[in-house]
Design a protein around this motif. Sequence first.
Motif, mmCIF file in Angstrom:
data_model
loop_
_atom_site.group_PDB
_atom_site.id
_atom_site.type_symbol
_atom_site.label_atom_id
_atom_site.label_comp_id
_atom_site.label_asym_id
_atom_site.label_seq_id
_atom_site.Cartn_x
_atom_site.Cartn_y
_atom_site.Cartn_z
ATOM 1 N N GLY A 29 17.039 4.640 22.496
ATOM 2 C CA GLY A 29 16.243 3.456 22.790
ATOM 3 C C GLY A 29 15.213 3.158 21.713
ATOM 4 N N GLU A 30 14.311 2.225 22.041
ATOM 5 C CA GLU A 30 13.295 1.788 21.095
ATOM 6 C C GLU A 30 12.118 2.754 21.074
ATOM 7 O OE1 GLU A 30 13.516 -0.753 19.083
ATOM 8 O OE2 GLU A 30 15.429 -1.514 19.829
ATOM 9 N N LYS A 31 11.574 2.960 19.869
ATOM 10 C CA LYS A 31 10.390 3.788 19.689
ATOM 11 C C LYS A 31 9.337 2.996 18.921
ATOM 12 C CE LYS A 31 13.655 5.900 18.577
ATOM 13 N NZ LYS A 31 15.118 5.749 18.799
ATOM 14 N N SER A 32 8.074 3.281 19.213
ATOM 15 C CA SER A 32 6.977 2.581 18.556
ATOM 16 C C SER A 32 6.118 3.590 17.816
ATOM 17 C CB SER A 32 6.135 1.821 19.593
ATOM 18 O OG SER A 32 4.992 1.257 18.994
ATOM 19 N N VAL A 33 5.862 3.333 16.532
ATOM 20 C CA VAL A 33 4.986 4.167 15.721
ATOM 21 C C VAL A 33 3.758 3.355 15.352
ATOM 22 C CG1 VAL A 33 4.706 5.395 13.537
ATOM 23 C CG2 VAL A 33 6.845 5.592 14.797
ATOM 24 N N ILE A 34 2.584 3.813 15.794
ATOM 25 C CA ILE A 34 1.319 3.156 15.462
ATOM 26 C C ILE A 34 0.677 3.967 14.354
ATOM 27 C CG2 ILE A 34 -0.919 2.409 16.327
ATOM 28 C CD1 ILE A 34 0.294 2.243 19.091
ATOM 29 N N MET A 35 0.597 3.378 13.169
ATOM 30 C CA MET A 35 0.187 4.117 11.979
ATOM 31 C C MET A 35 -1.155 3.611 11.469
ATOM 32 S SD MET A 35 2.274 4.510 8.417
ATOM 33 C CE MET A 35 1.501 5.104 6.922
ATOM 34 N N PHE A 36 -2.132 4.525 11.406
ATOM 35 C CA PHE A 36 -3.432 4.240 10.813
ATOM 36 C C PHE A 36 -3.386 4.668 9.351
ATOM 37 C CE2 PHE A 36 -4.248 4.785 15.307
ATOM 38 C CZ PHE A 36 -5.176 3.794 15.603
ATOM 39 N N SER A 37 -3.694 3.757 8.447
ATOM 40 C CA SER A 37 -3.644 4.074 7.023
ATOM 41 C C SER A 37 -4.513 3.080 6.260
ATOM 42 C CB SER A 37 -2.200 4.030 6.504
ATOM 43 O OG SER A 37 -2.141 4.273 5.107
ATOM 44 N N GLU A 38 -4.831 3.428 5.021
ATOM 45 C CA GLU A 38 -5.514 2.495 4.136
ATOM 46 C C GLU A 38 -4.645 2.164 2.933
ATOM 47 O OE1 GLU A 38 -10.168 2.746 5.064
ATOM 48 O OE2 GLU A 38 -9.538 3.919 3.337
ATOM 49 N N GLY A 39 -3.352 2.143 3.179
ATOM 50 C CA GLY A 39 -2.421 1.669 2.170
ATOM 51 C C GLY A 39 -1.792 2.780 1.354
ATOM 52 N N ILE A 40 -0.617 2.489 0.821
ATOM 53 C CA ILE A 40 0.145 3.420 -0.009
ATOM 54 C C ILE A 40 0.498 2.692 -1.303
ATOM 55 C CG2 ILE A 40 2.279 4.763 -0.179
ATOM 56 C CD1 ILE A 40 2.211 4.974 2.887
ATOM 57 N N ILE A 41 0.261 3.334 -2.440
ATOM 58 C CA ILE A 41 0.509 2.702 -3.734
ATOM 59 C C ILE A 41 2.005 2.719 -4.024
ATOM 60 C CG2 ILE A 41 0.034 2.817 -6.202
ATOM 61 C CD1 ILE A 41 -2.597 4.144 -5.576
ATOM 62 N N PRO A 42 2.651 1.550 -4.129
ATOM 63 C CA PRO A 42 4.094 1.552 -4.361
ATOM 64 C C PRO A 42 4.483 1.834 -5.802
ATOM 65 C CG PRO A 42 3.288 -0.693 -4.186
ATOM 66 C CD PRO A 42 2.110 0.194 -3.927
ATOM 67 N N ASP A 43 3.613 1.488 -6.760
ATOM 68 C CA ASP A 43 3.942 1.673 -8.171
ATOM 69 C C ASP A 43 2.683 2.125 -8.894
ATOM 70 O OD1 ASP A 43 4.749 1.589 -10.805
ATOM 71 O OD2 ASP A 43 5.869 -0.280 -10.602
ATOM 72 N N ALA A 44 2.519 3.432 -9.053
ATOM 73 C CA ALA A 44 1.316 3.984 -9.663
ATOM 74 C C ALA A 44 1.202 3.597 -11.132
ATOM 75 C CB ALA A 44 1.312 5.502 -9.516
ATOM 76 N N GLY A 45 2.324 3.524 -11.844
ATOM 77 C CA GLY A 45 2.280 3.156 -13.260
ATOM 78 C C GLY A 45 1.769 1.743 -13.477
ATOM 79 N N THR A 46 2.282 0.795 -12.693
ATOM 80 C CA THR A 46 1.821 -0.589 -12.818
ATOM 81 C C THR A 46 0.352 -0.719 -12.460
ATOM 82 O OG1 THR A 46 4.032 -1.429 -12.336
ATOM 83 C CG2 THR A 46 2.194 -2.947 -12.012
ATOM 84 N N ALA A 47 -0.103 0.014 -11.448
ATOM 85 C CA ALA A 47 -1.514 -0.026 -11.068
ATOM 86 C C ALA A 47 -2.398 0.447 -12.221
ATOM 87 C CB ALA A 47 -1.743 0.837 -9.834
ATOM 88 N N ALA A 48 -1.987 1.505 -12.920
ATOM 89 C CA ALA A 48 -2.770 2.002 -14.045
ATOM 90 C C ALA A 48 -2.762 1.017 -15.211
ATOM 91 C CB ALA A 48 -2.235 3.360 -14.489
#
Length: 538
Positions: free
Chosen positions: A215-234
């Motif tokens: 059946g269906e499951k719900s995930v409630i996630m507390f976060s302040e974001g995840i960096i998808p591309d560390a090289g581009t950010a730098a």
Amino acid sequence: DLQSGEITVYEAGKKQKLAFLEATGIAKPLASEDAPPPATLYQEGDTPLQGRPKVVPEATLPPQHIIFVFDTRNSKLGVRSAWKKAALEWLNDGMKPNDRVGIVMLRSYPEWIVPLTADRNRLVQGLSAVSFEASAGNRDRRKDVTRFVDDLMTLCRDTRRRKKGRQRGISAGSSTESACAYNLATSYVHQWYTESKDAIDSLRTLTGQIAAIPGEKSVIMFSEGIIPDAGTAAINVMQSVFGPKKISLRYLSTGLERNISREITALHAAARAGGISFFTIDSRYSGERSATASSLEYNTPLQQTQYGLNPWAEIFDATRSVLVSLARVTGGRHYHGRDNLVESTKAAAESISGLYTVGFYRSSPGARPGKLKIKVRRRGLVVTHPRRISLRRHISRPIKLDVAVGRPQPTGQGDVQGIPVTLMIPAADLPRRKGAGGYGAALGIFLQVIPLDGRAPVERLEDATFFIERDRAQEIQSQIFQHRTMIASPMGPVRLRVRVSDEKQVVLGDTVLDFEVLRGDVRALTSVAAPEGAPLSP
């Protein structure tokens, strides 16, 4: 509480006849005037059966599975107490009796603080006792960018006394500022990439564990974001300081390439295949995307507008986009802001009750599916549905799953007995991922005892790990993976369901056993007729 009379389905511009409406797995019977003509049913041997198919009556809502996930590795220390307070308030005031809730903290693996349970007191005590402050250091991306800017301006602005030299990934014609910036960027990129990849890998493992729950499951996630591309950010930070003329994208992007787009895409596919909806809560203030002044002693503001880049806004938008896309792709919702954490948590926990499946009879069964449109007759209600359904799903590879049931043991709770259960799987059939020193797999194991007299089912979810050393890999053909556990069961005829899933979110095995629980013994049942409306079909 949507009813079938409130929904109209159009395919290719034509109104279609409704077949059923399901909310979190419960089929709502259609009114007699709306019911389509009865279909012919067949037994084995193509013998037609007369009469209308029975409609399963609407029963009580099934257990709602909610997992709270706290991403402490990608958050500031000061916000974690607010996360805990919001979750505790919902547990005390919003949790329903039939909710099954679990609590997970993300490390380099998903750590279950409290396994799935309907015991509110156990959840409150477990969440209150855990220390989020000690689990990971302070992760403030805004300060990371400011620190990086300060390092660039302090160490790389005046390089006349520094010896020129060729660095890895830097061409001979590049500026010395570029080489210095590259050397500084490597440590930031490594840290950002490692923390982000660990978070995505942990979520991938978690989805594999809870995919075993039907059946269906719900995930409630507390976060302040995840960096998808560390090289581009730098690179964005370096360009904001020195400009594109001194920072060569051609060479730096190759040397600093550290993105996790492939891992994020795999997580999306795995969550959809496992029936998991993510509800993400980003507790940052929107003001964190604005430019900040340098923290140097002379407090010189960075003139980022000169080059058209604001590195704080770039990294803020990138990290938030990971949470937004995860929620949208999996059918959940995303929430922002710190002032309304309690309201966001409540809305996320209740949103899964608004997931419906609509079935309809197509007017042209052999034709290609046309554009779908759904209308709801209720003022102020906004309905969305996937515009494009991907038919590429994880393919289940059934394996041999043997289940042994031992003699029941008294639990001290009246007639409730503890049933020892042992799972046995050939080790060679298990999926294996290469790791440190060998090969292993993270498994999710779901057990469900369904009393055949209509009482509420008993559920249990566990995680297990299989590992074999690299130098013993040849022995895997003769090994049997065993997992022993125990689940509570009332006395009388019951049905035991066991499901095993792996970290790729594929259900490996799904076995059902029927037996009668006696005091201190079990008796096999060769033929069991489940009562009408039982949660699990034979």
